[in-house]
Scaffold this motif. Structure first.
Motif, PDB file in Angstrom:
ATOM      1  N   TYR A   7       0.928  -1.032   0.018  1.00 55.71           N
ATOM      2  CA  TYR A   7      -0.032   0.119  -0.243  1.00 55.71           C
ATOM      3  C   TYR A   7       0.611   1.335   0.001  1.00 55.71           C
ATOM      4  O   TYR A   7       0.432   2.224  -0.710  1.00 55.71           O
ATOM      5  N   HIS A   8       1.929   1.115   0.867  1.00 54.38           N
ATOM      6  CA  HIS A   8       2.675   2.635   1.032  1.00 54.38           C
ATOM      7  C   HIS A   8       3.376   2.828  -0.150  1.00 54.38           C
ATOM      8  O   HIS A   8       3.596   3.991  -0.761  1.00 54.38           O
ATOM      9  N   ALA A   9       4.129   1.948  -1.070  1.00 49.08           N
ATOM     10  CA  ALA A   9       4.583   1.910  -2.098  1.00 49.08           C
ATOM     11  C   ALA A   9       3.943   2.529  -3.126  1.00 49.08           C
ATOM     12  O   ALA A   9       4.313   3.413  -4.099  1.00 49.08           O
ATOM     13  N   LEU A  10       2.505   1.936  -3.269  1.00 48.56           N
ATOM     14  CA  LEU A  10       1.521   2.189  -4.404  1.00 48.56           C
ATOM     15  C   LEU A  10       1.357   3.756  -4.148  1.00 48.56           C
ATOM     16  O   LEU A  10       1.099   4.557  -5.139  1.00 48.56           O
ATOM     17  N   ARG A  11       0.954   4.066  -2.961  1.00 48.38           N
ATOM     18  CA  ARG A  11       0.399   5.558  -2.587  1.00 48.38           C
ATOM     19  C   ARG A  11       1.685   6.701  -3.120  1.00 48.38           C
ATOM     20  O   ARG A  11       1.479   7.538  -3.574  1.00 48.38           O
ATOM     21  N   ASP A  12       2.855   6.330  -2.703  1.00 51.69           N
ATOM     22  CA  ASP A  12       3.824   6.867  -3.211  1.00 51.69           C
ATOM     23  C   ASP A  12       4.085   6.994  -4.622  1.00 51.69           C
ATOM     24  O   ASP A  12       4.303   8.054  -5.161  1.00 51.69           O
ATOM     25  N   ILE A  13       3.781   5.974  -5.377  1.00 54.36           N
ATOM     26  CA  ILE A  13       4.045   5.855  -6.793  1.00 54.36           C
ATOM     27  C   ILE A  13       3.086   6.756  -7.440  1.00 54.36           C
ATOM     28  O   ILE A  13       3.133   7.619  -8.430  1.00 54.36           O
ATOM     29  N   PHE A  14       1.742   6.580  -6.947  1.00 54.91           N
ATOM     30  CA  PHE A  14       0.459   7.392  -7.685  1.00 54.91           C
ATOM     31  C   PHE A  14       0.567   8.815  -7.243  1.00 54.91           C
ATOM     32  O   PHE A  14       0.013   9.783  -7.659  1.00 54.91           O
ATOM     33  N   SER A  15       1.147   9.170  -6.022  1.00 53.12           N
ATOM     34  CA  SER A  15       1.383  10.456  -5.547  1.00 53.12           C
ATOM     35  C   SER A  15       2.343  11.101  -6.622  1.00 53.12           C
ATOM     36  O   SER A  15       2.169  12.233  -6.961  1.00 53.12           O
ATOM     37  N   ALA A 173      -7.903   4.173  -3.109  1.00 54.27           N
ATOM     38  CA  ALA A 173      -9.208   4.641  -3.920  1.00 54.27           C
ATOM     39  C   ALA A 173      -9.073   5.977  -4.309  1.00 54.27           C
ATOM     40  O   ALA A 173      -9.656   6.153  -5.116  1.00 54.27           O
ATOM     41  N   ASP A 174      -8.552   6.814  -3.743  1.00 52.24           N
ATOM     42  CA  ASP A 174      -8.363   8.349  -4.232  1.00 52.24           C
ATOM     43  C   ASP A 174      -7.583   8.426  -5.598  1.00 52.24           C
ATOM     44  O   ASP A 174      -7.567   9.713  -5.962  1.00 52.24           O
ATOM     45  N   PHE A 175      -7.208   7.314  -5.916  1.00 52.54           N
ATOM     46  CA  PHE A 175      -6.106   7.319  -7.235  1.00 52.54           C
ATOM     47  C   PHE A 175      -7.034   6.453  -8.269  1.00 52.54           C
ATOM     48  O   PHE A 175      -6.363   6.411  -9.617  1.00 52.54           O
ATOM     49  N   GLN A 176      -8.042   6.054  -7.770  1.00 52.36           N
ATOM     50  CA  GLN A 176      -8.694   5.037  -8.773  1.00 52.36           C
ATOM     51  C   GLN A 176      -9.037   5.653 -10.053  1.00 52.36           C
ATOM     52  O   GLN A 176      -8.968   5.073 -11.380  1.00 52.36           O
ATOM     53  N   HIS A 177      -9.585   6.942 -10.090  1.00 48.86           N
ATOM     54  CA  HIS A 177     -10.258   7.513 -11.030  1.00 48.86           C
ATOM     55  C   HIS A 177      -9.390   7.752 -12.221  1.00 48.86           C
ATOM     56  O   HIS A 177      -9.624   7.297 -13.590  1.00 48.86           O
ATOM     57  N   HIS A 178      -8.060   8.239 -11.967  1.00 51.79           N
ATOM     58  CA  HIS A 178      -7.180   8.197 -12.995  1.00 51.79           C
ATOM     59  C   HIS A 178      -5.968   7.197 -13.096  1.00 51.79           C
ATOM     60  O   HIS A 178      -5.250   7.253 -14.134  1.00 51.79           O
ATOM     61  N   ALA A 179      -6.308   6.095 -12.446  1.00 52.20           N
ATOM     62  CA  ALA A 179      -5.136   5.298 -12.478  1.00 52.20           C
ATOM     63  C   ALA A 179      -4.909   4.471 -13.641  1.00 52.20           C
ATOM     64  O   ALA A 179      -3.727   4.438 -14.328  1.00 52.20           O
ATOM     65  N   HIS A 180      -5.644   4.142 -14.577  1.00 55.57           N
ATOM     66  CA  HIS A 180      -5.669   3.677 -15.657  1.00 55.57           C
ATOM     67  C   HIS A 180      -4.858   4.584 -16.875  1.00 55.57           C
ATOM     68  O   HIS A 180      -3.998   4.325 -17.598  1.00 55.57           O
ATOM     69  N   HIS A 181      -5.224   5.613 -16.758  1.00 56.86           N
ATOM     70  CA  HIS A 181      -4.597   6.871 -17.707  1.00 56.86           C
ATOM     71  C   HIS A 181      -3.030   7.145 -17.206  1.00 56.86           C
ATOM     72  O   HIS A 181      -2.186   7.091 -18.296  1.00 56.86           O
ATOM     73  N   TRP A 182      -2.909   7.361 -16.043  1.00 56.03           N
ATOM     74  CA  TRP A 182      -1.465   7.162 -15.570  1.00 56.03           C
ATOM     75  C   TRP A 182      -0.550   6.079 -15.892  1.00 56.03           C
ATOM     76  O   TRP A 182       0.400   6.145 -16.527  1.00 56.03           O
ATOM     77  N   LEU A 183      -1.295   4.957 -15.993  1.00 60.39           N
ATOM     78  CA  LEU A 183      -0.372   3.673 -16.254  1.00 60.39           C
ATOM     79  C   LEU A 183      -0.141   3.613 -17.790  1.00 60.39           C
ATOM     80  O   LEU A 183       0.645   3.156 -18.211  1.00 60.39           O
ATOM     81  N   ILE A 184      -1.356   3.917 -18.544  1.00 57.35           N
ATOM     82  CA  ILE A 184      -1.146   3.904 -20.005  1.00 57.35           C
ATOM     83  C   ILE A 184      -0.168   4.910 -20.382  1.00 57.35           C
ATOM     84  O   ILE A 184       0.841   4.345 -21.292  1.00 57.35           O
TER      85      ILE A 184
END
Length: 214
Positions: A7-15, A173-184
């Protein structure tokens, strides 16, 4: 397969993704929900750049299901013949346009099941439309996301459905909306298939990929 990051690594990545690009956007051009459906359906096994080139003139004359039906299959083919599988795609676009006119009053439905019932619209296309037009936190897993997810440990999975579940289950959850765009976008421009640009990567220190490029 690499291990799922915590969780903490993912939060850092998406931040970091969010700080670099707060409002990521899909690159397919569209003017309404209908043209988005058509553009995404046309983009299968094609590039967004190629689809945009073909649809700019098309959407000026056929931006509703009825206008597309009026244009007809042969007229549509003239616009999209530079796109791979254009004949089959043209058939599907005309069929889905007929269904939208006859069954939905010319409007695009906002449920995944209804969207997936349209010819040429699979789960990925439905998820793109639900996310980009209605702002739902759906995850459209393409080849870029599948590669990035499995290479980095952000959302590993043996198939696209498993990767989709990994995003939904693990990314905050707060990154879910844009997650797929950031990853693409990360997969399209940085974490590319043959020689990833690890030296320019925002998340290099958190990524589990062992064969990082210098």
């Amino acid at each position: 397969m690499v291990q799922q990051l915590g969780y903490h690594a993912l939060r850092d990545i998406f931040s970091r993704f969010q700080a670099a690009d707060p409002e990521p956007k899909g690159e397919l051009e569209h003017v309404n929900a209908y043209t988005l459906v058509v553009a995404v359906a046309l983009s299968a096994q094609a590039t967004d750049v190629g689809v945009n080139r073909a649809t700019r003139a098309l959407f000026k004359i056929a931006d509703t299901p009825q206008k597309m039906l009026d244009l007809g299959e042969e007229g549509l083919i003239e616009h999209i013949k530079t796109i791979g599988l254009f004949r089959n795609k043209a058939k599907n676009v005309i069929k889905l346009s007929r269904i939208l006119v006859d069954d939905y009053g010319g409007e695009v439905p906002n449920s995944r099941a209804a969207l997936q019932s349209l010819p040429g619209v699979g789960r990925k296309t439905a998820n793109v439309v639900l996310n980009m037009w209605w702002g739902m936190p759906t995850q459209a897993v393409d080849t870029h996301i599948f590669r990035v997810g499995n290479r980095t440990g952000i959302c590993p999975g043996k198939d696209v459905n498993a990767v989709e579940r990994a995003i939904e289950d693990n990314i905050p959850a707060d990154f879910q909306h844009h997650a797929h765009h950031w990853l693409i976008l990360h997969g399209r421009y940085t974490c590319v298939a043959r020689k990833p640009k690890c030296n320019a990567c925002l998340i290099r220190d958190l990524c589990q990929y062992e064969e990082k490029t210098p």
